[in-house]
Design an enzyme around this catalytic site. Structure first.
Site, short mmCIF file in Angstrom:
data_model
loop_
_atom_site.label_atom_id
_atom_site.label_comp_id
_atom_site.label_asym_id
_atom_site.label_seq_id
_atom_site.Cartn_x
_atom_site.Cartn_y
_atom_site.Cartn_z
N HIS A 1 -2.19 -5.56 1.64
CA HIS A 1 -3.50 -6.21 1.51
C HIS A 1 -3.25 -7.63 1.00
O HIS A 1 -2.33 -7.84 0.21
CB HIS A 1 -4.39 -5.47 0.50
CG HIS A 1 -5.57 -6.28 0.05
ND1 HIS A 1 -6.74 -6.33 0.79
CD2 HIS A 1 -5.75 -7.10 -1.02
CE1 HIS A 1 -7.58 -7.16 0.17
NE2 HIS A 1 -7.00 -7.63 -0.92
N LYS B 1 0.82 -1.22 0.00
CA LYS B 1 0.00 0.00 0.00
C LYS B 1 0.86 1.28 0.00
O LYS B 1 2.06 1.23 0.25
CB LYS B 1 -0.94 -0.04 1.21
CG LYS B 1 -1.96 -1.19 1.16
CD LYS B 1 -2.98 -1.05 2.29
CE LYS B 1 -4.00 -2.18 2.24
NZ LYS B 1 -5.05 -1.99 3.29
#
Ligand code: CMP
Length: 140
Positions: free
Chosen positions: A117, A11
């Protein structure tokens, strides 16, 4: 155990701090193979489409806005039990609850800026991988 593929995203909080290599090393140490990888800057539409499953959640708008604050590295990981193994290496969604030695414990800034993620189930992995990659781009 079956050989699986899962989608991973490094991210914006992690790319901003130049942590891609350190995160990739953690994945490879866990015997996950990076069989596809690219660095992209998501549009708001793309972030909203990717996280569509969370669209009713209170954090949806902030999450999507966060995901476009900088580049992300999207990757396909392959290995035995890859979906569960990646989630183990990542640690709990909220870094405050993550186990010692996990990526989120060591690198995440908050529940939103939580560095990585990973797909949570087989069907999700199929959907999420095809969201970013064609079969031609995945080289095992
Ligand atoms: P991720 O695995 O990318 O899936 C959805 C993301 O929403 C999650 O990681 C978190 O970064 C973010 N998020 C923000 N707030 C929450 C929350 N209260 N519960 C779960 N996820 C949250």
């Amino acid at each position: 155990m079956a050989i699986e593929r899962t989608l991973s995203i490094i991210k914006p909080d992690a790319t901003r701090r130049n942590l891609t290599g350190q995160i990739n090393a953690r994945l490879e140490e866990a015997e996950l193979r990076i069989v596809a990888q690219k660095r992209v800057r998501l549009t708001l539409d793309q972030a909203q489409a990717f996280y569509d499953v969370h669209k009713e959640r209170a954090f949806f708008e902030d999450l999507c806005n966060f995901m476009i604050t900088g580049p992300v590295v999207v990757q396909v990981l392959e290995g035995e039990d890859a979906i569960a193994k990646n989630r183990e290496v990542m640690g709990a969604t909220n870094p405050a609850n993550a186990d010692e030695g996990t990526i989120r414990k060591d690198f995440a800034e908050s529940i939103e800026a939580n560095s990585v993620h990973g797909s949570d189930a087989t069907e999700t992995a199929v959907r999420e991988i095809s969201f970013f990659f064609s079969e031609l781009e995945i080289v095992g």
